[in-house]
Design a protein around this motif. Structure first.
Motif, mmCIF file in Angstrom:
data_model
loop_
_atom_site.group_PDB
_atom_site.id
_atom_site.type_symbol
_atom_site.label_atom_id
_atom_site.label_comp_id
_atom_site.label_asym_id
_atom_site.label_seq_id
_atom_site.Cartn_x
_atom_site.Cartn_y
_atom_site.Cartn_z
ATOM 1 N N LEU A 43 0.656 -1.055 -0.154
ATOM 2 C CA LEU A 43 -0.030 0.154 0.021
ATOM 3 C C LEU A 43 0.973 1.289 0.068
ATOM 4 O O LEU A 43 0.560 2.306 -0.584
ATOM 5 N N VAL A 44 1.944 1.300 0.766
ATOM 6 C CA VAL A 44 2.551 2.565 0.965
ATOM 7 C C VAL A 44 3.794 2.593 0.241
ATOM 8 O O VAL A 44 4.076 3.750 -0.536
ATOM 9 N N LEU A 45 4.439 1.720 0.020
ATOM 10 C CA LEU A 45 5.833 1.777 -0.674
ATOM 11 C C LEU A 45 5.560 1.483 -2.353
ATOM 12 O O LEU A 45 6.239 2.182 -3.182
ATOM 13 N N LEU A 46 4.617 0.596 -2.534
ATOM 14 C CA LEU A 46 4.357 0.244 -4.079
ATOM 15 C C LEU A 46 3.027 0.782 -4.435
ATOM 16 O O LEU A 46 2.613 0.323 -5.650
ATOM 17 N N ASP A 47 2.331 1.456 -3.845
ATOM 18 C CA ASP A 47 1.010 2.174 -4.307
ATOM 19 C C ASP A 47 -0.078 1.348 -4.676
ATOM 20 O O ASP A 47 -0.583 1.727 -5.752
ATOM 21 N N ALA A 48 -0.354 0.012 -4.013
ATOM 22 C CA ALA A 48 -1.188 -0.863 -4.934
ATOM 23 C C ALA A 48 -2.441 -0.514 -4.481
ATOM 24 O O ALA A 48 -2.940 0.106 -3.571
ATOM 25 N N SER A 49 -3.343 -1.147 -5.520
ATOM 26 C CA SER A 49 -4.891 -0.883 -5.374
ATOM 27 C C SER A 49 -5.611 -1.898 -4.590
ATOM 28 O O SER A 49 -4.728 -2.833 -4.164
ATOM 29 N N PRO A 99 13.158 -7.433 2.757
ATOM 30 C CA PRO A 99 14.092 -6.136 3.244
ATOM 31 C C PRO A 99 15.310 -6.083 2.280
ATOM 32 O O PRO A 99 15.791 -4.831 2.170
ATOM 33 N N ALA A 100 15.951 -7.346 2.063
ATOM 34 C CA ALA A 100 17.170 -7.108 1.023
ATOM 35 C C ALA A 100 17.058 -6.546 -0.028
ATOM 36 O O ALA A 100 17.455 -5.665 -0.692
ATOM 37 N N ALA A 101 15.660 -6.911 -0.680
ATOM 38 C CA ALA A 101 15.466 -6.271 -2.003
ATOM 39 C C ALA A 101 15.039 -4.717 -1.905
ATOM 40 O O ALA A 101 15.346 -4.041 -2.606
ATOM 41 N N ARG A 102 14.528 -4.418 -0.732
ATOM 42 C CA ARG A 102 14.005 -2.994 -0.580
ATOM 43 C C ARG A 102 15.450 -2.098 -0.409
ATOM 44 O O ARG A 102 15.530 -1.118 -0.784
ATOM 45 N N ALA A 103 16.494 -2.663 0.577
ATOM 46 C CA ALA A 103 17.572 -2.076 0.655
ATOM 47 C C ALA A 103 18.295 -2.002 -0.633
ATOM 48 O O ALA A 103 19.302 -0.912 -0.795
ATOM 49 N N ALA A 104 18.378 -2.680 -1.676
ATOM 50 C CA ALA A 104 18.805 -2.821 -2.763
ATOM 51 C C ALA A 104 18.142 -1.737 -4.090
ATOM 52 O O ALA A 104 18.650 -1.858 -5.088
ATOM 53 N N GLY A 105 17.106 -1.409 -3.555
ATOM 54 C CA GLY A 105 16.064 -0.587 -4.399
ATOM 55 C C GLY A 105 15.502 -1.495 -5.642
ATOM 56 O O GLY A 105 15.009 -0.965 -6.491
ATOM 57 N N VAL A 106 15.244 -2.611 -5.543
ATOM 58 C CA VAL A 106 14.748 -3.668 -6.679
ATOM 59 C C VAL A 106 13.388 -4.186 -6.216
ATOM 60 O O VAL A 106 12.995 -5.027 -6.865
ATOM 61 N N LEU A 107 12.654 -3.872 -5.047
ATOM 62 C CA LEU A 107 11.804 -4.495 -4.642
ATOM 63 C C LEU A 107 10.394 -4.054 -5.489
ATOM 64 O O LEU A 107 10.338 -3.246 -5.889
ATOM 65 N N THR A 108 9.512 -5.296 -5.829
ATOM 66 C CA THR A 108 8.550 -5.046 -6.840
ATOM 67 C C THR A 108 7.217 -5.858 -6.190
ATOM 68 O O THR A 108 7.408 -6.699 -5.382
#
Length: 428
Positions: A43-49, A99-108
């Motif tokens: 909701l907050v980081l990826l603005d999901a519907s 959290p690893a992907a978020r830290a690397a900036g690649v979370l989807t």
């Protein structure tokens, strides 16, 4: 099942049970952090519907529909403790990847869906293994007490987990807070490794060796578990109740954060605190299960709790901004209290009467029906929420959830005081 003498230590001095219970408590605590954090990440980081959040909830629960039945047969063929350890290790890697992907900036969103789906697969195998493993540690007359303590700790985790999650979300963010869940799986694996008592050989394997034949086909084993559940009228009605209740409860759980954040404008951190307030009923139900079943009867309490004590759940959609949000929490209290009382009795019945070599498959068959409706409810939630609106769908969900107890009322349980927790049924 292992039998002990009357002079054996109480459950509080049962080292192996305490290790299992302690590891489960820590793991449940971490998992509740993720229950809060995962939709907030979307909701907050990826603005999901609303539909995307519902699909995420569907992925979290879909494994119960897809793999629960074969999981039961596989669990019956293997040592349960070893399976649980491998599941914990896999969960450590999966949850830690967020959290690893978020830290690397690649979370989807794609990664969140994959983590939710794979994590649910390992959760199915762990749950079926644990419910089949517990009766090898405890006597039949200790199962109600053991299940009650585990249910109480699960509810404690539902209180403390979202509260801890709310603090962690504020400090390290929604994705970073999931690292706590990853660590909890490592601690759970360590507690299982510390259990010293040798586990009996898999019952299905031993039976096959005694008959001089090979293992039966997987499909035949799955059918045996389903047939046992459908043949027993108490089990049959209990899984119908759980399946119906879960279909509607997952709708409330999925829409809850959306309703609170977007309709009532509640800050994400307070969402966890409110959900924690609702879980108070579960821990009270777990602690009160033993004295209440003694006074009221284990059969009576199973249907009384879900037809009468769950009715304040209708307060959930009446929540309003300000202090009115507490109505949401009060509704959750009634549902968690009532469902905990009922589930302790029904799970203890299944563990006590089911033949040992069928327990994994019967538990899996029950889970397939009980929890297989969760992804269906999540999908219905997304579709209805997108067309009717969040508030109207929430009303449908709570009315349906409060009506699910009618399966227990119109069953043999209504004519009984106590569930028969005697010797296991003979193999047909």
């Amino acid at each position: 099942m292992r039998e002990e003498s009357e002079g054996s230590p109480t459950i509080w001095r049962h080292r192996e049970f305490l290790l299992l219970w302690g590891g489960q408590t820590v793991s449940e605590l971490g998992s509740q952090v993720t229950v809060l954090a995962l939709p907030l990440v979307a909701l907050v980081l990826l603005d999901a519907s609303t539909l995307q959040v519902s699909l995420l909830s569907m992925a979290v629960t879909s494994a119960y529909l897809l793999v629960a039945l074969p999981a039961g047969a596989i669990v019956d063929r293997n040592r349960k403790r070893r399976l649980m350890i491998w599941c914990d290790i896999a969960q450590f890697v999966l949850i830690g990847s967020v959290p690893a992907a978020r830290a690397a900036g690649v979370l989807t969103l794609g990664q969140l869906y994959a983590v939710a789906l794979l994590s649910s697969v390992f959760a199915v195998f762990f749950t079926v293994s644990y419910q089949s493993y517990l009766p090898t540690l405890l006597r039949r007359d200790q199962l109600m007490d053991g299940n009650g303590k585990i249910a109480a700790s699960q509810s404690f985790a539902q209180i403390a987990g979202p509260s801890l999650g709310a603090v962690l979300v504020g400090v390290v963010g929604a994705a970073g807070s999931m690292a706590a869940d990853a660590v909890s799986y490592a601690l759970s694996a360590a507690s299982l490794l510390a259990i010293r008592r040798a586990e009996p050989a898999p019952a299905s394997t031993a039976a096959g060796e005694a008959d001089g034949g090979g293992r039966p086909k997987l499909r035949r084993e799955i059918r045996a578990g389903l047939a046992y559940v459908l043949r027993d009228p108490i089990l049959r009605n209990s899984v119908a109740f759980n399946g119906t209740a879960n279909f509607f409860v997952i709708m409330v759980e999925t829409l809850g954060p959306v309703f609170l954040v977007r309709s009532l404008h509640l800050a994400p951190g307070y969402v966890g605190l409110l959900l924690a307030l609702g879980a108070v009923g579960g821990i009270v139900g777990g602690l009160c299960a033993k004295p209440l079943t003694r006074q009221v009867g284990s059969a009576r309490i199973s249907w009384l709790s879900m037809t009468l004590l769950s009715l304040p759940g209708l307060l959930i959609p009446l929540a309003r901004p300000g202090w009115g949000v507490l109505l949401f929490g009060f509704g959750w209290i009634s549902w968690t209290f009532a469902s905990t009382l009922s589930s302790i009795s029904l799970i203890s019945y299944r563990q006590a009467v089911c033949p040992p070599h069928l327990l994994g498959r019967v538990s899996a068959a029950a889970r397939w029906i009980n929890w297989g409706t969760l992804p269906l409810g999540a999908l219905a939630c997304g579709l209805l929420g997108s067309t009717l609106g969040v508030h109207a769908t929430l009303w449908l969900a709570v009315i349906g959830g409060c009506s699910a107890g009618l399966w227990l009322y119109f069953s043999p349980l209504r004519a009984m005081r106590d569930l028969p927790l005697g010797p296991r049924a003979a193999v047909a």
